[in-house]
Design an enzyme around this catalytic site. Structure first.
Site, PDB file in Angstrom:
ATOM      1  N   GLU A  44      -4.368  26.019  -3.034  1.00  0.00           N
ATOM      2  CA  GLU A  44      -6.066  25.154  -2.304  1.00  0.00           C
ATOM      3  C   GLU A  44      -5.789  23.408  -2.420  1.00  0.00           C
ATOM      4  O   GLU A  44      -5.466  23.285  -4.001  1.00  0.00           O
ATOM      5  CB  GLU A  44      -6.934  26.151  -2.481  1.00  0.00           C
ATOM      6  CG  GLU A  44      -8.308  25.290  -1.500  1.00  0.00           C
ATOM      7  CD  GLU A  44      -9.556  26.402  -2.143  1.00  0.00           C
ATOM      8  OE1 GLU A  44     -10.365  26.066  -1.518  1.00  0.00           O
ATOM      9  OE2 GLU A  44     -10.046  26.556  -3.127  1.00  0.00           O
ATOM     10  N   LYS A 116     -10.163  27.906   6.183  1.00  0.00           N
ATOM     11  CA  LYS A 116     -10.821  29.007   5.499  1.00  0.00           C
ATOM     12  C   LYS A 116     -12.026  29.368   6.102  1.00  0.00           C
ATOM     13  O   LYS A 116     -13.132  28.100   6.468  1.00  0.00           O
ATOM     14  CB  LYS A 116     -11.344  28.089   3.791  1.00  0.00           C
ATOM     15  CG  LYS A 116     -11.617  28.720   3.262  1.00  0.00           C
ATOM     16  CD  LYS A 116     -11.989  27.909   1.599  1.00  0.00           C
ATOM     17  CE  LYS A 116     -12.728  28.240   0.662  1.00  0.00           C
ATOM     18  NZ  LYS A 116     -12.463  27.604  -0.650  1.00  0.00           N
ATOM     19  N   CYS A 157      -8.662  30.702  -1.429  1.00  0.00           N
ATOM     20  CA  CYS A 157      -9.326  30.913  -2.608  1.00  0.00           C
ATOM     21  C   CYS A 157     -10.570  32.011  -2.451  1.00  0.00           C
ATOM     22  O   CYS A 157     -11.111  33.102  -2.397  1.00  0.00           O
ATOM     23  CB  CYS A 157      -9.895  29.613  -3.168  1.00  0.00           C
ATOM     24  SG  CYS A 157     -10.992  29.488  -4.325  1.00  0.00           S
TER      25      CYS A 157
END
Length: 278
Positions: A44, A116, A157
Site C-alpha cells: 500500500e 480501498k 490493508c
C-alpha cells in the site's frame, strides 16, 4: 489445470517523495526480474506515504496523468513482467484522493483497478490518530482480475478485518488474494499474522501481503512482515522487519494454483455457506 507463478514480494519503506520511491521500486523490481519473477507485488502507498494533507495533495495527480504509473507500465512492457502496485495514491478530485491498487500485465496494460473500500478512522491509545475518510474516497466494488491463467482478488490493508469481502472474492473462484498494507506496529504485532492466516484458511486460497516496513519520513512506523500464506494456512514467506531494521527488499516465492483446488476439495466449506434468519 495447475498454474505455477514465481512472485517477487517487495517490502518497502515509502517516503514523501514519489520520485525517490519510484527509483527504489525499480531497483527491487529489477532484482525480482533477474531472479525470474513472473509477477512483482508492492505494498500500500507505494508512490507516497504522507499524512500531511496539503503536501500529499501537491505531490499526487490524477491516474491518467501519473508519471509513476506510466513508468511502471513501461517497466512491465520492457521486462515482460507483471506488477501489482499495491496501491497508488491518486486524485479523484482536486482535494480528494483514492487509495487505488493497480494490476499491470507483462505488456504494460492495466488489467485491474481496486479502490480501498474500508477506510481507517481511529484514535489509538498511543496518541496516533487516523482519519482516512477526511481525505480519501472509499471504493464500493469487489474486484478480481485474470492474469496469465491465475484468478486474482484485490484488497488493501484495513479491508483485512472484513471477512465478507474475502468470501465474496472466494465465491468468484479466485485462487490468490492480495493484501498490500501499511499496518501500524501495535496492530501488526497483535493481529497481522492471525488475520492473514485466517483469511487464507477460511477461503482456501493464497494470501499475498506485501507490506510497508520501518520508520518513515513522517515519523510513522509500519510493521513490515510481508507474508505469503498458502491455502492450508502455512506461512511460506515472512520478510520480518522492525522499526530499526526494516528488512526492505524483494523476496521470492512460488505459488501453485493446484494447491487451491486440492484444499478446496478437501475442505469444501465454500459450498456450505447458508443464509441465516435473524
Amino acid at each position: 489445470m495447475s498454474v505455477m507463478t514465481k512472485i517477487g514480494v517487495v517490502q518497502f519503506n515509502s517516503s514523501i517523495v514519489p520520485e525517490d520511491n519510484l527509483s527504489a521500486l525499480f531497483s527491487y523490481a529489477q532484482e525480482g526480474v533477474n531472479q525470474g519473477a513472473d509477477l512483482i507485488v508492492t505494498p500500500e502507498c507505494t508512490n507516497i506515504l504522507d499524512m500531511n494533507r496539503q503536501r500529499i495533495l501537491s505531490n499526487t495527480t490524477y491516474e491518467e496523468q501519473d508519471f509513476f504509473l506510466k513508468a511502471c507500465q513501461e517497466f512491465c512492457n520492457t521486462n515482460s513482467v507483471s506488477l501489482l502496485l499495491g496501491s497508488l495514491i491518486v486524485k479523484v478530485q482536486e482535494d480528494r484522493l483514492a487509495n487505488r491498487s493497480i494490476l499491470i500485465n507483462k505488456q504494460g496494460q492495466i488489467v485491474g483497478r481496486y479502490d480501498k473500500i474500508h477506510l481507517f478512522d481511529v484514535d489509538l491509545p498511543d496518541g496516533e490518530s487516523y482519519r482516512e475518510s477526511a481525505l480519501y474516497e472509499a471504493g464500493n466494488r469487489v474486484v478480481s482480475a485474470r492474469l496469465d491463467g491465475l484468478h486474482l482478488g484485490m484488497t488493501i490493508c484495513y479491508d483485512l478485518r472484513f471477512p465478507y469481502l474475502y468470501r465474496a472474492l472466494a465465491d468468484e473462484g479466485v485462487a490468490v488474494i492480495f493484501v498490500p498494507a501499511a499496518f501500524t506496529v501495535p496492530t501488526g504485532k497483535a493481529h497481522w499474522h492471525s488475520l492473514l492466516r485466517a483469511r487464507a484458511i477460511e477461503n482456501g486460497c493464497y494470501i499475498i501481503a506485501p507490506a510497508q516496513s520501518g520508520m518513515h519520513q513522517t515519523g510513522r512506523a509500519t510493521y513490515g512482515h510481508s507474508l505469503v500464506v498458502d491455502p492450508w494456512g502455512e506461512v511460506l514467506l515472512d520478510a520480518g522487519g522492525t522499526i530499526d531494521e526494516e528488512a526492505t527488499g524483494v523476496y521470492m516465492v512460488d505459488v501453485d494454483s493446484y494447491l487451491v483446488d486440492k484444499i478446496r476439495s478437501k475442505i469444501p466449506s465454500l459450498q456450505h455457506t447458508r443464509s441465516l434468519e435473524i
